[in-house]
Design a protein around this motif. Structure first.
Motif, mmCIF file in Angstrom:
data_model
loop_
_atom_site.group_PDB
_atom_site.id
_atom_site.type_symbol
_atom_site.label_atom_id
_atom_site.label_comp_id
_atom_site.label_asym_id
_atom_site.label_seq_id
_atom_site.Cartn_x
_atom_site.Cartn_y
_atom_site.Cartn_z
ATOM 1 N N SER A 101 36.369 45.155 27.312
ATOM 2 C CA SER A 101 37.490 44.214 27.368
ATOM 3 C C SER A 101 38.554 44.844 28.262
ATOM 4 N N ASP A 103 41.527 44.565 29.030
ATOM 5 C CA ASP A 103 42.928 44.732 28.654
ATOM 6 C C ASP A 103 43.154 45.986 27.812
ATOM 7 N N ASP A 351 33.714 33.542 30.305
ATOM 8 C CA ASP A 351 34.348 33.403 28.990
ATOM 9 C C ASP A 351 33.329 32.988 27.934
ATOM 10 N N ARG A 354 31.146 36.013 27.141
ATOM 11 C CA ARG A 354 31.846 36.995 26.304
ATOM 12 C C ARG A 354 31.963 36.509 24.872
#
Length: 433
Positions: A101, A103, A351, A354
């Protein structure tokens, strides 16, 4: 020119100078003479200071050994902002890893960095304080006083007493059924599913020795090692570049499509030729190419996709297409957001893939399929954190994944991840090719 020992002594002397009793950032450096005995990995992992980060570019031209954290960054955007705030220090590098991920990161400005570019090597000592450089110079002296002379990397004699696949093969078969059903229903075009394998040994595993063994035999790969503390590390030998930036020039690639390697050169060549012609593998690779190009198009100039190549590794061969362009703005945080995770490690649409992984994969990827490397004002380079392992005392978790598309066969995909995991597994279990 100096050995690493002499270079460190000179940096210690340089700390006797007068430094401002004020905030600031300063980089001290000393050239190092390279010899057959120069091994940044051995020097780094002899130390008992953390974090430690080792990284070697896949062509061997760039090598980093970073020790101790002056500043830590939990996102690449924060690291990029720090570099922008200190544009008067163009040689500054921030090193580390980004999670699957994107972030979440573990990046740091090292107290000490051993850096080799081609045949030139330097040791950099960084001073940074938001209050007093003078005080930080004293802290740097104490840091250098704790350094140990490099020792030869240990040889490991490991006895594996336990093994667990997550998921198991029957669970894997069910997972592939769910994925192909979702693809048939057009919820997805592709999803990359992974397996974790936990190996338990009778004694603690040396992440440094594991990395050294992998570096020795897994050629044409990036090598990376992040040591968080004495008991926890993440490492790998990855064939895949996520991106490389020099000023605004951008280089990335699509590495997708796999066949086994073979020790016989002619057999390996024949298998590689099959890979170039196989519809399923070509389709898998082109899905990644198209996705990368779509993600880049709003932020770059003309995009050039080079013809496919076969990349031959120790256990497997891959299809690779290189993708070249120029960034409108040389922003590494934007590169990470655009490119990670690629369709080669997540799927398409990104998206939806994921979400499928988060809902169905029975373990957390953490750093696996993230990225490892460095960023600086002028250039940056990160590899995809594949062919990787997590070391926790006497337990090693190996990771491997496979791209699932329409027509994927669970048994063949299981064999593919077995082949991929073998690149590291055989270094621990003494199994030969």
């Amino acid at each position: 020119m100096n050995s690493v020992v002499v270079a460190l002594q000179q940096l210690q002397l340089a700390l006797n100078a007068e430094f401002a009793d004020a905030p600031g950032l300063q980089q001290l450096s000393c050239a190092v003479t390279l010899s057959d005995a120069s091994d940044a990995l051995a020097w780094l992992t002899t130390q008992r200071l953390y974090p430690q980060f080792y990284w070697q570019q896949r062509n061997g031209d760039d090598e980093i050994a970073a020790l101790g954290a002056l500043r830590q960054f939990d996102t690449l955007a924060a690291a990029r902002a720090f570099i922008a705030d200190h544009a008067d220090q163009p040689a500054l590098r921030i090193t580390g890893i980004n999670a699957f991920s994107p972030d979440s990161s573990c990046l740091f400005l090292p107290r000490l960095e051993w850096r080799r570019t081609g045949g030139d090597a330097f040791v950099y000592l960084h001073l940074f304080s938001e209050t007093s450089l003078q005080e930080d110079a004293r802290a740097a002296q104490q840091f250098l006083a704790q350094l140990l002379p490099a020792k030869q990397l240990p040889m490991q004699r490991l006895n594996c007493v336990g093994e667990q696949h997550i998921p198991t093969q029957p669970e894997w078969n069910q997972l592939i059924e769910r994925a192909t059903a979702a693809i048939e229903q057009r919820e997805l075009e592709k999803v990359v599913l992974a397996r974790a394998t936990d190996l338990q040994f009778t004694c603690g595993v040396s992440a440094a020795a594991f990395m050294a063994s992998s570096r020795r035999v897994n050629l044409n790969c990036y090598h990376f090692l992040m040591v968080f503390d004495a008991s926890h590390a993440f490492l790998g030998s990855s064939p895949e570049r996520l991106w490389r930036r020099i000023d605004s020039a951008l280089r990335t690639e699509a590495l997708a499509g796999t066949v086994a390697n073979h020790p016989d050169d002619h057999r390996a060549w024949s298998m590689g030729q099959w890979l170039l012609k196989d519809d399923k593998n070509q389709r898998e690779n082109m899905l990644v190419v198209e996705d990368i190009c779509q993600r880049l198009q709003k932020n770059v100039g003309a995009i050039e996709v080079l013809p496919p190549q076969v990349v031959r590794l120790r256990k497997v061969q891959h299809l690779r297409r290189c993708i070249w362009s120029d960034l409108a703005q040389p922003d590494d945080a934007a590169c990470l957001a655009m490119l990670q995770p690629t369709a080669a490690v997540a799927g398409l649409p990104r998206d939806a893939a994921r979400d499928f992984i988060a809902s169905h994969e029975p373990f957390e990827r953490e750093w696996y399929a993230g990225s490892a490397g460095y960023l600086s004002q002028r250039q940056a380079e990160f590899c995809v954190a594949l062919r990787s392992a997590k070391v926790t005392n006497n337990i090693v978790r190996l990771y491997a994944g496979a791209g699932i598309v329409a027509g994927s066969d669970a048994a063949l995909e299981w064999q593919e991840i077995e082949n991929k995991a073998a690149g590291l597994r055989t270094l621990l279990t003494k199994t030969t090719f």
